[in-house]
Design a protein around this motif. Structure first.
Motif, PDB file in Angstrom:
ATOM      1  N   TRP A  44       0.813  -1.219   0.000  1.00 57.05           N
ATOM      2  CA  TRP A  44       0.000   0.000   0.000  1.00 57.05           C
ATOM      3  C   TRP A  44       0.849   1.272   0.000  1.00 57.05           C
ATOM      4  CZ3 TRP A  44      -2.224  -4.078   2.896  1.00 57.05           C
ATOM      5  CH2 TRP A  44      -3.548  -4.411   2.558  1.00 57.05           C
ATOM      6  N   GLN A  75      -5.674   4.347  -1.097  1.00 59.33           N
ATOM      7  CA  GLN A  75      -6.177   3.856  -2.375  1.00 59.33           C
ATOM      8  C   GLN A  75      -5.049   3.782  -3.396  1.00 59.33           C
ATOM      9  OE1 GLN A  75      -9.894   5.708  -3.772  1.00 59.33           O
ATOM     10  NE2 GLN A  75      -8.852   6.047  -5.730  1.00 59.33           N
ATOM     11  N   ALA A  76      -5.017   2.679  -4.160  1.00 56.69           N
ATOM     12  CA  ALA A  76      -3.955   2.458  -5.132  1.00 56.69           C
ATOM     13  C   ALA A  76      -3.887   3.590  -6.143  1.00 56.69           C
ATOM     14  CB  ALA A  76      -4.176   1.126  -5.853  1.00 56.69           C
ATOM     15  N   SER A  89      -3.454   6.719  -5.730  1.00 57.60           N
ATOM     16  CA  SER A  89      -3.921   8.052  -5.321  1.00 57.60           C
ATOM     17  C   SER A  89      -2.772   8.971  -4.937  1.00 57.60           C
ATOM     18  CB  SER A  89      -4.899   7.930  -4.143  1.00 57.60           C
ATOM     19  OG  SER A  89      -4.289   7.326  -3.011  1.00 57.60           O
ATOM     20  N   ASP A  93      -7.928   3.121   1.207  1.00 51.70           N
ATOM     21  CA  ASP A  93      -8.258   1.999   0.327  1.00 51.70           C
ATOM     22  C   ASP A  93      -9.478   1.279   0.889  1.00 51.70           C
ATOM     23  OD1 ASP A  93      -8.430  -0.198  -1.306  1.00 51.70           O
ATOM     24  OD2 ASP A  93      -6.601  -1.153  -0.579  1.00 51.70           O
ATOM     25  N   THR A 119     -11.304  -0.854  -0.828  1.00 50.83           N
ATOM     26  CA  THR A 119     -11.518  -2.154  -1.462  1.00 50.83           C
ATOM     27  C   THR A 119     -11.011  -3.298  -0.602  1.00 50.83           C
ATOM     28  OG1 THR A 119      -9.421  -2.103  -2.662  1.00 50.83           O
ATOM     29  CG2 THR A 119     -11.328  -1.088  -3.743  1.00 50.83           C
TER      30      THR A 119
END
Length: 494
Positions: free
Chosen positions: A135, A156-157, A159, A209, A211
């Motif tokens: 991350w 978040q990936a 970002s 993130d 997800t």
């Protein structure tokens, strides 16, 4: 003032603007052992299975992973292939057909729906627990009641693309309204450069993130005359591996308050109330309101760990039964716990073996006078503690009192933080904790490299946190601890 570093070193290199990606399936090993392993790409660098060997960009997977045995549980996705003669498949990342770690021979265990404890859905992380995870790391400064808190978290990936890394000016933790004596001069910018974690960047206010998760929580408590980002490298590493990390400035204990009450003629922000401050934080995280509303529904409050340094370490250990912690780690501290029925599963004491504040091997040290519950050495606290399922002791050869922190750097002039304060005749420096900051500022013996101590600390603490808070088998990490980190000179478990 206290310096982290001006440039990052060690850890994973992150590609500029690269989104975190997950590789596809590796080939199935021969002879009944499953899987080449699932690759994890961190900012553009991929790793093959648990071996963490770079194999090229874009998540490409190298052949011949070694994770045979029971079915590997990787987050999300379709069914993986079974090793020859193996059992049920593991699950692959992102929906691709991954090579499951089938059993060696018949009867391998079935894969699940995600890495982590039941109810968690986390990404795969390197088996080397000193390394950053997949991350990018976000950071927010929040306020909970009277507390100012730094929260680092899995972002978040992608970002972080185009965002500047966060740096800190540690002069911000000095009192703003101190009464200085004769000879005082301000600290120049060149003597206190902008600093950041040692092993990679963090970024301000990135989106969490969502997800993955919910994420386990680590609450960190600094030591006397320190501050919330004094262990910033460890905090960032934990966040990069799937933890939400909460670190406050503790009223009455942090640097500004200690100087104010030790000769600077200013008022502290409040009196010490560590149990109350812990409750403020856990209650706010549970409610998910106010400044921590962005975490609502994304933290796993059933899996909480506490860590602290020096007085912070003594405090998190002695308060373990009241905080709901499953894991507690006391760094450079010597207070034991006789747990009486809390949730505590894992307890660790970790210290430099040349610590001049808390003796490591025997006898009470100077720190025992200010550390709640401390009566002997670090080793004595380990031996006396009861109630945890697993209790461990980790000693760093030649390490000093500040070894588990980021506080031992020097500026371009070769001066450490205390020398800078002395050079400018800052008030209160020689009166903090009665003995003064120079006595507490112990970085080790025989030219010990502080960066090595930080890495040792991350390796051991991450293994302990992941073992219990993400239900990850870290038997090998502990079994190999003295070979993986050669400056760890003592490791005991009971």
């Amino acid at each position: 003032m206290f310096l982290f570093a001006c440039s990052s070193s060690g850890g994973d290199a992150q590609g500029a603007g690269g989104a975190t990606t997950f590789g596809g399936a590796g080939p199935v090993g021969a002879g009944g052992t499953g899987v080449g392993g699932v690759g994890v790409s961190t900012g553009g660098t991929s790793y093959a299975g648990s071996g963490n060997t770079p194999v090229g960009a874009g998540g490409t997977i190298g052949a011949g992973g070694s994770n045979g045995g029971t079915g590997a549980v990787i987050s999300g996705g379709g069914t993986g292939a079974v090793g020859a003669g193996g059992g049920s498949a593991g699950m692959a990342v992102g929906g691709s057909a991954g090579a499951g770690a089938g059993g060696a021979g018949a009867g391998g265990a079935a894969g699940g729906t995600g890495i982590g404890c039941p109810g968690q859905n986390l990404a795969a992380v390197p088996a080397d627990t000193s390394m950053r995870g997949p991350w990018a790391v976000g950071v927010k400064t929040v306020h909970i009641g009277r507390l100012t808190i730094e929260i680092t978290y899995p972002a978040q990936a992608g970002s972080e693309a185009g965002k500047p890394p966060v740096t800190y000016d540690t002069r911000d933790w000095l009192p703003k309204n101190a009464t200085q004596g004769a000879g005082f001069t301000p600290i120049a910018d060149s003597e206190s450069p902008a600093v950041q974690p040692l092993n990679g960047p963090i970024y301000r206010d990135l989106p969490l993130d969502a997800t993955h998760g919910p994420y386990p929580v680590i609450i960190f408590m600094h030591g006397t005359a320190s501050f919330r980002v004094a262990s910033g490298t460890a905090q960032a590493t934990w966040a990069s591996r799937g933890f939400v990390v909460v670190a406050a400035d503790y009223p009455g204990l942090f640097l500004g308050d200690q100087l104010c009450t030790s000769g600077c003629g200013c008022a502290a922000t409040g009196a010490a109330d560590y149990p109350g401050d812990f409750k403020l934080q856990t209650d706010a995280l549970t409610a998910g309101t106010g400044d921590v509303a962005f975490l609502k529904g994304h933290v796993d409050m059933a899996h909480i760990g506490f860590a602290g340094h020096s007085v912070g370490g003594c405090t998190v250990v002695t308060q373990a039964d009241t905080t709901g912690a499953s894991v507690v780690i006391g760094l450079s501290s010597a207070a034991p716990i006789m747990s009486t029925g809390g949730k505590l599963k894992s307890l660790m004491f970790m210290s430099g073996m040349s610590d001049t504040v808390f003796n490591y091997a025997s006898g009470g040290g100077l720190g025992n006078f200010v550390c709640p519950g401390a009566t002997g050495a670090v080793t004595d606290a380990y031996k006396a503690s009861t109630g945890a399922t697993k209790t461990r002791l980790v000693g760093v050869t030649n390490g000093g009192h500040l070894t588990p922190t980021d506080l031992c750097q020097k500026n371009a002039d070769g001066n450490n933080a205390i020398q800078v304060l002395h050079n400018h005749h800052w008030c209160g420096v020689d009166a903090v904790a009665i003995v003064g900051l120079p006595t507490l500022f112990d970085c080790g013996a025989n030219g010990f490299d502080y960066k090595v101590g930080v890495t040792d600390t991350i390796y051991a603490t991450t293994a302990a946190f992941e073992e219990t808070l993400t239900c990850t088998d870290r038997t090998a990490a502990f079994m190999n601890i003295k070979t993986a980190e050669t400056t760890i000179g003592d490791f005991q478990t009971k």
